[in-house]
Design a protein around this motif. Sequence first.
Motif, PDB file in Angstrom:
ATOM      1  N   TRP A 115      32.530  52.871  49.011  1.00 36.17           N
ATOM      2  CA  TRP A 115      32.828  53.615  47.788  1.00 36.17           C
ATOM      3  C   TRP A 115      31.583  53.966  46.993  1.00 36.17           C
ATOM      4  N   VAL A 119      30.920  60.089  44.476  1.00 38.57           N
ATOM      5  CA  VAL A 119      30.959  60.236  43.018  1.00 38.57           C
ATOM      6  C   VAL A 119      32.109  59.445  42.414  1.00 38.57           C
ATOM      7  N   TRP A 120      33.328  59.750  42.866  1.00 36.75           N
ATOM      8  CA  TRP A 120      34.501  59.143  42.248  1.00 36.75           C
ATOM      9  C   TRP A 120      34.754  57.733  42.766  1.00 36.75           C
ATOM     10  N   SER A 122      32.393  55.523  43.558  1.00 38.91           N
ATOM     11  CA  SER A 122      31.484  54.628  42.831  1.00 38.91           C
ATOM     12  C   SER A 122      31.924  54.456  41.382  1.00 38.91           C
ATOM     13  N   LEU A 123      32.446  55.534  40.790  1.00 39.86           N
ATOM     14  CA  LEU A 123      32.917  55.455  39.406  1.00 39.86           C
ATOM     15  C   LEU A 123      34.094  54.486  39.292  1.00 39.86           C
ATOM     16  N   LEU A 124      35.093  54.664  40.162  1.00 39.80           N
ATOM     17  CA  LEU A 124      36.274  53.801  40.112  1.00 39.80           C
ATOM     18  C   LEU A 124      35.923  52.364  40.484  1.00 39.80           C
ATOM     19  N   THR A 160      32.303  51.207  31.809  1.00 35.03           N
ATOM     20  CA  THR A 160      32.130  52.391  32.637  1.00 35.03           C
ATOM     21  C   THR A 160      31.116  53.350  32.026  1.00 35.03           C
ATOM     22  N   THR A 181      26.116  59.826  43.353  1.00 35.53           N
ATOM     23  CA  THR A 181      26.624  59.283  42.105  1.00 35.53           C
ATOM     24  C   THR A 181      26.860  60.437  41.130  1.00 35.53           C
ATOM     25  N   MET A 182      27.375  60.113  39.958  1.00 38.43           N
ATOM     26  CA  MET A 182      27.646  61.139  38.968  1.00 38.43           C
ATOM     27  C   MET A 182      26.381  61.909  38.605  1.00 38.43           C
ATOM     28  N   THR A 191      26.153  63.790  32.988  1.00 38.77           N
ATOM     29  CA  THR A 191      26.383  62.355  33.070  1.00 38.77           C
ATOM     30  C   THR A 191      26.364  61.719  31.680  1.00 38.77           C
TER      31      THR A 191
END
Length: 288
Positions: A115, A119-120, A122-124, A160, A181-182, A191
């Motif tokens: 994960w 982008v998503w 790693s965020l979650l 977060t 990543t974002m 970001t």
Amino acid sequence: MMAGYLAVWNKTVPDPRHIEWINADLLWIGFSSALIMGAGFIINQLQDAETDRINVKLFFLAENLLSRRTALTESAFLLATGIMLAAFFSFELFFLYLAAVLFFMIGYNYPPFVWKNGVWGSLLANAGMGAFAFAFGWITMPLSLFDFVRDVMPYLFFNTAMYLLTTVPDMDGDRQSGKRTMSVAFGLKTTVMFSAVLYAGAVVSSFLGGDYNLLFPVLALLPFYAGLLIRPDRERTMRTIKFGLFFFSLMIGFYFPLYLLVILLFFIVTRWYYKKRFGILYPSFRSE
């Protein structure tokens, strides 16, 4: 973890200042969760050694100062000891640790999930890690899932928001190693904006939920976010991260003075060690 513990105690103790800040349950969970998170941190370093080398950070593995075998051995020891301690405490904590291990060690780092590279994902994943850490302390009281969701939301927003800012200094290394990543996908300004929205969510949700323990340190961070939004750059990003964690730690230390003593001890010892061994001024509040 201590914020989760504090959140449930606020429901049972009329005056939070009367919380027992040294007791067997808190020390047991605090020590075992530190072992679990430490194991996860080492596993993540093992998987990110090349990225860390490019970003010139966490150089123990990236620069071969520590062997992979040694790191794996330490991680296995920390993980086994932490889970064993949880089993002695309660089945709930034991299964929560197992779920956390599957989530932020296996799912975050290894195929077929990995994960951290999206982008998503790693965020979650990073948001989920914060929720797990909060739950380690919150689980000490038998409350409902609704109570947990309500209590964790301000911390989820705040954690977060901080995570998104940590992706900014690692942009170059993440881009070269194939991680999206974002900040890699959308750039610095987007970001920072997204992080500011989550930060605002932490302010609003802590106010509406009556969690003034978080509201005050979050509001103390407002000038830093204002400066970052006006002139988004790496230096202001690093400063916002460091002071965000500092203000949060001060809040926890208000209720648990031993925590501040531990932080002070680690600060002094770590600063001495890095200066003597590597000639580096670390840890530091400098924006670097």
